[in-house]
Design a protein around this motif. Structure first.
Motif, short mmCIF file in Angstrom:
data_model
loop_
_atom_site.label_atom_id
_atom_site.label_comp_id
_atom_site.label_asym_id
_atom_site.label_seq_id
_atom_site.Cartn_x
_atom_site.Cartn_y
_atom_site.Cartn_z
N UNK A 1 -7.00 4.76 -12.98
CA UNK A 1 -5.78 4.64 -12.17
C UNK A 1 -5.87 5.46 -10.88
N UNK A 2 -6.43 6.65 -10.96
CA UNK A 2 -6.58 7.46 -9.76
C UNK A 2 -7.50 6.77 -8.74
N UNK A 3 -8.55 6.14 -9.25
CA UNK A 3 -9.44 5.39 -8.36
C UNK A 3 -8.72 4.26 -7.66
N UNK A 4 -7.90 3.52 -8.40
CA UNK A 4 -7.12 2.42 -7.81
C UNK A 4 -6.15 2.94 -6.77
N UNK A 5 -5.46 4.03 -7.10
CA UNK A 5 -4.48 4.59 -6.16
C UNK A 5 -5.17 5.15 -4.92
N UNK B 1 0.85 -1.18 0.00
CA UNK B 1 0.00 0.00 0.00
C UNK B 1 0.89 1.24 0.00
N UNK B 2 0.75 2.07 -1.00
CA UNK B 2 1.64 3.23 -1.10
C UNK B 2 1.25 4.37 -0.16
N UNK B 3 2.28 5.08 0.30
CA UNK B 3 2.07 6.31 1.04
C UNK B 3 1.93 7.45 0.05
N UNK B 4 1.93 8.67 0.56
CA UNK B 4 1.71 9.84 -0.29
C UNK B 4 2.78 9.97 -1.38
N UNK B 5 4.05 9.89 -1.01
CA UNK B 5 5.11 10.07 -2.01
C UNK B 5 5.06 9.01 -3.09
N UNK B 6 4.88 7.75 -2.70
CA UNK B 6 4.82 6.66 -3.68
C UNK B 6 3.60 6.81 -4.58
N UNK B 7 2.49 7.23 -4.00
CA UNK B 7 1.26 7.44 -4.77
C UNK B 7 1.47 8.52 -5.83
N UNK B 8 2.07 9.62 -5.43
CA UNK B 8 2.30 10.72 -6.36
C UNK B 8 3.26 10.32 -7.48
N UNK B 9 4.27 9.53 -7.16
CA UNK B 9 5.18 9.03 -8.20
C UNK B 9 4.43 8.17 -9.21
N UNK B 10 3.53 7.32 -8.72
CA UNK B 10 2.73 6.48 -9.62
C UNK B 10 1.80 7.33 -10.49
N UNK B 11 1.21 8.35 -9.92
CA UNK B 11 0.32 9.23 -10.68
C UNK B 11 1.09 9.89 -11.82
N UNK B 12 2.31 10.30 -11.57
CA UNK B 12 3.10 10.98 -12.60
C UNK B 12 3.54 10.06 -13.73
N UNK B 13 3.37 8.76 -13.55
CA UNK B 13 3.68 7.81 -14.64
C UNK B 13 2.56 7.75 -15.67
N UNK B 14 1.42 8.36 -15.37
CA UNK B 14 0.32 8.37 -16.33
C UNK B 14 0.68 9.23 -17.54
N UNK B 15 0.33 8.79 -18.74
CA UNK B 15 0.62 9.61 -19.93
C UNK B 15 -0.04 10.98 -19.82
N UNK B 16 0.74 12.03 -20.04
CA UNK B 16 0.22 13.38 -20.02
C UNK B 16 0.16 14.04 -18.66
N UNK B 17 0.58 13.33 -17.59
CA UNK B 17 0.54 13.92 -16.25
C UNK B 17 1.50 15.10 -16.17
N UNK B 18 0.98 16.24 -15.73
CA UNK B 18 1.80 17.45 -15.60
C UNK B 18 2.14 17.75 -14.15
N UNK B 19 1.25 17.41 -13.25
CA UNK B 19 1.46 17.65 -11.84
C UNK B 19 0.39 16.96 -11.02
#
Length: 138
Positions: free
Chosen positions: A127-131, A1-19
């Motif tokens: 993906x955001x729902x899963x995270x 289960x990811x914490x905040x930092x790991x979650x944000x790193x995974x979010x940024x792997x999405x195509x087109x993620x800017x922030x």
């Protein structure tokens, strides 16, 4: 289960993620941020997106139709916000606010800023729902 930092790193792997950010919508404070911010200031963006999240979450028009009564919930289970996510479309991007249900007060959401021409809104939403389900807040 990811914490905040790991979650944000995974979010940024999405195509087109800017922030992205994890934000407390009651206070407007960013609990974690990564990447760019639409206005160049992550804290200001957190406060602004928190206003949008609060407006959506507190409106009776979005109330759950078949939510269990307060006494019917297992002990310690929070009611959570009545909405899952909010999507705001701009001329060059999408802003996704995904509410995170927590054991304490469910006042947290994930904010993803997605490039409209490079991102895939459906994939990002899934993906955001899963995270959000796996996010561990300590």
């Amino acid at each position: 289960m990811p914490g905040i930092d790991e979650c944000l790193l995974e979010v940024m792997r999405l195509p087109g993620a800017r922030g992205a950010a994890v934000v407390d919508w009651t206070s407007g404070l960013a609990l974690g941020t990564i990447g760019d911010s639409p206005n160049g200031d992550h804290e200001a963006t957190a406060a602004e997106t928190a206003e949008v999240a609060r407006m959506a979450a507190e409106q009776p028009a979005f109330a759950r139709l078949s939510s269990p009564a307060e006494g019917d919930r297992p002990p310690g289970e929070a009611a959570g916000p009545p909405v899952e996510d909010v999507i705001v479309t701009t001329h060059d991007g999408y802003h996704m606010l995904r509410f995170v249900e927590t054991a304490f007060d469910s006042s947290v959401f994930l904010h993803l800023w997605l490039n409209r021409s490079e991102g895939n809104l459906a994939l990002a939403r899934m993906r955001l729902g899963e995270l959000a389900e796996r996010l561990v807040l300590a």
